[in-house]
Design a protein around this motif. Structure first.
Motif, short mmCIF file in Angstrom:
data_model
loop_
_atom_site.label_atom_id
_atom_site.label_comp_id
_atom_site.label_asym_id
_atom_site.label_seq_id
_atom_site.Cartn_x
_atom_site.Cartn_y
_atom_site.Cartn_z
N VAL A 48 0.85 -1.18 0.00
CA VAL A 48 0.00 0.00 0.00
C VAL A 48 0.89 1.23 0.00
O VAL A 48 1.82 1.34 0.79
N THR A 49 0.62 2.15 -0.88
CA THR A 49 1.35 3.41 -0.91
C THR A 49 0.39 4.55 -0.67
O THR A 49 -0.77 4.48 -1.08
N PHE A 50 0.84 5.60 0.00
CA PHE A 50 -0.02 6.75 0.24
C PHE A 50 0.04 7.72 -0.93
O PHE A 50 -0.69 8.71 -0.96
N GLU A 51 0.92 7.45 -1.88
CA GLU A 51 1.02 8.28 -3.06
C GLU A 51 0.21 7.63 -4.19
O GLU A 51 0.15 6.41 -4.31
N SER A 212 -0.77 13.59 18.78
CA SER A 212 -1.70 13.03 17.80
C SER A 212 -1.30 13.48 16.41
O SER A 212 -0.85 14.61 16.20
N ALA A 213 -1.44 12.58 15.45
CA ALA A 213 -1.06 12.85 14.07
C ALA A 213 -2.20 12.45 13.14
O ALA A 213 -2.50 11.26 13.00
N TYR A 214 -2.84 13.43 12.50
CA TYR A 214 -3.95 13.17 11.60
C TYR A 214 -3.42 12.90 10.20
O TYR A 214 -2.76 13.75 9.61
N THR A 215 -3.72 11.72 9.67
CA THR A 215 -3.17 11.34 8.37
C THR A 215 -4.01 11.86 7.20
O THR A 215 -3.63 11.67 6.05
N ASP A 216 -5.16 12.48 7.49
CA ASP A 216 -5.97 13.06 6.42
C ASP A 216 -6.17 14.57 6.59
O ASP A 216 -7.09 15.14 6.02
N GLU A 217 -5.29 15.20 7.36
CA GLU A 217 -5.35 16.65 7.55
C GLU A 217 -4.99 17.34 6.23
O GLU A 217 -3.93 17.09 5.64
N LYS A 218 -5.87 18.21 5.74
CA LYS A 218 -5.70 18.83 4.42
C LYS A 218 -4.88 20.12 4.44
O LYS A 218 -4.55 20.65 3.39
N THR A 219 -4.58 20.65 5.61
CA THR A 219 -3.81 21.88 5.70
C THR A 219 -2.39 21.66 5.19
O THR A 219 -1.73 20.69 5.58
N GLY A 223 4.77 26.92 3.51
CA GLY A 223 5.85 26.99 2.54
C GLY A 223 6.01 25.75 1.69
O GLY A 223 7.03 25.59 1.00
N SER A 224 5.03 24.83 1.73
CA SER A 224 5.15 23.57 1.00
C SER A 224 3.81 23.22 0.37
O SER A 224 2.75 23.67 0.80
N THR A 225 3.87 22.40 -0.68
CA THR A 225 2.64 21.89 -1.29
C THR A 225 2.20 20.59 -0.65
O THR A 225 1.14 20.05 -0.98
N VAL A 226 3.01 20.07 0.28
CA VAL A 226 2.68 18.83 0.99
C VAL A 226 1.74 19.14 2.15
O VAL A 226 1.94 20.12 2.87
N THR A 227 0.71 18.33 2.33
CA THR A 227 -0.21 18.55 3.44
C THR A 227 0.32 17.92 4.72
O THR A 227 1.18 17.03 4.68
N GLY A 229 -1.37 15.98 6.60
CA GLY A 229 -1.80 14.59 6.58
C GLY A 229 -0.86 13.70 5.79
O GLY A 229 -0.55 12.58 6.20
N GLU A 230 -0.39 14.20 4.65
CA GLU A 230 0.55 13.42 3.84
C GLU A 230 1.86 13.19 4.60
O GLU A 230 2.43 12.10 4.54
N LYS A 231 2.30 14.22 5.30
CA LYS A 231 3.52 14.09 6.10
C LYS A 231 3.34 13.06 7.21
O LYS A 231 4.20 12.19 7.41
N ASN A 232 2.20 13.13 7.92
CA ASN A 232 1.95 12.18 9.01
C ASN A 232 1.80 10.76 8.49
O ASN A 232 2.27 9.80 9.12
N ALA A 233 1.12 10.61 7.36
CA ALA A 233 0.94 9.28 6.77
C ALA A 233 2.30 8.69 6.37
O ALA A 233 2.54 7.48 6.54
N LYS A 234 3.17 9.53 5.86
CA LYS A 234 4.50 9.06 5.47
C LYS A 234 5.31 8.64 6.70
O LYS A 234 6.01 7.62 6.67
N ILE A 235 5.19 9.41 7.79
CA ILE A 235 5.87 9.03 9.04
C ILE A 235 5.38 7.68 9.52
O ILE A 235 6.17 6.80 9.89
#
Length: 279
Positions: A48-51, A212-219, A223-227, A229-235
């Motif tokens: 499973v990939t988050f990308e 707490s780390a929300y993996t679907d946070e859209k903010t 300074g980045s195009t990464v959300t 949620g994407e950062k937390n999901a990757k962690i």
């Protein structure tokens, strides 16, 4: 067999549609009735990939077509949110089929949470159309993040693991990482039945530094195009080799995992997990 109430098409029991994927440069007919008992592409790949890649794009096109989604549904169930939602609402194993995933989605669409999610997407769309997006600041970001777990009085927002571990050292407490999601129904159940318990709150407050780390946070990260949620999901995927929510990890002062717990609906089991982390 799945219940007959699953509607894979809007007009005919079987409908053939042509879909095109620019990255793969091919067209493929989607036969929803035939596909419903087939394993998804990510299951057949064994990973499973988050990308979004070509395989997950194909899965999403099948879900969108056979689930008869509108534009709002596409936002709510975008990858990988659809996995969390379907697993929360449908008791399926490791060999997920397209039909099983869509059955979980259908059950979710019968709930009030789905109605709230649709309203949230519509409000966000109206806001983005009617106002110019302003640069994020540390202060405005803090105001936006009002997390359900934080309402229980013990959780901080996870920025990164090294700083969380260092903070635990300074306070001489174990570090508890809680991976969750705004759309995770099981997370809300756990918070309302377990984290709200006064005894649990005392154990957490006295012995743990909780994040707490929300993996679907859209903010977006400033300074980045990464959300966020994407950062937390990757962690979660890279550091803890998991992708399900809710999921808890207790770390020692070196960042090593002492104990983990994917889901607990009873206070006693969660208390046992916390006490195990203190040994």
């Amino acid at each position: 067999m799945l219940p007959n109430i699953i509607r894979f098409t809007s007009i005919l029991p079987v409908i053939l549609l042509s879909c095109f994927f620019s990255s793969a440069a091919f067209s493929q007919e989607i036969d929803c009735e035939k596909l419903k008992n087939q394993k998804t592409t990510f299951v057949r790949k064994g990973a499973v990939t988050f990308e979004l890649d070509d395989s997950t794009r194909l899965d999403m096109k099948i879900f969108e077509t056979c689930g008869d989604w509108d534009d709002i549904d596409k936002k709510i169930f975008e990858w990988p949110n659809i996995l969390t939602i379907s697993l929360d609402y449908c008791d399926i194993g490791e060999d997920e089929t397209y039909g099983q995933i869509l059955y979980g989605v259908m059950l979710y669409k019968l709930t009030d949470e789905y109605k709230l999610a649709r309203n949230k997407v519509m409000l966000e769309a109206e806001f983005s159309e009617g106002t110019e997006k302003k640069p994020e600041t540390a202060n405005s970001n803090a105001e936006l993040v009002i997390e359900p777990a934080q309402k229980k009085g013990v959780f901080y927002k996870l920025n990164d693991l090294p700083s969380a571990i260092e903070a635990g050292k300074l306070q001489q407490k174990r570090v508890l990482i809680y991976f969750t999601g705004w759309l995770s129904v099981n997370s809300r159940k756990l918070e309302d039945r377990v984290l709200i318990d006064k005894g649990i709150q005392v154990i957490l407050a006295e012995n743990y530094l909780c994040f707490s780390a929300y993996t679907d946070e859209k903010t977006n990260i400033p300074g980045s195009t990464v959300t966020i949620g994407e950062k937390n999901a990757k962690i979660q995927l890279e550091q803890f080799k998991s992708y399900e929510q809710p999921c808890f990890y207790i770390l020692d002062e070196n960042g090593s995992i002492i104990s983990c717990l994917q889901y607990a609906i009873s206070v006693s089991s969660f208390e046992a997990f916390l006490k195990e982390g203190l040994k």
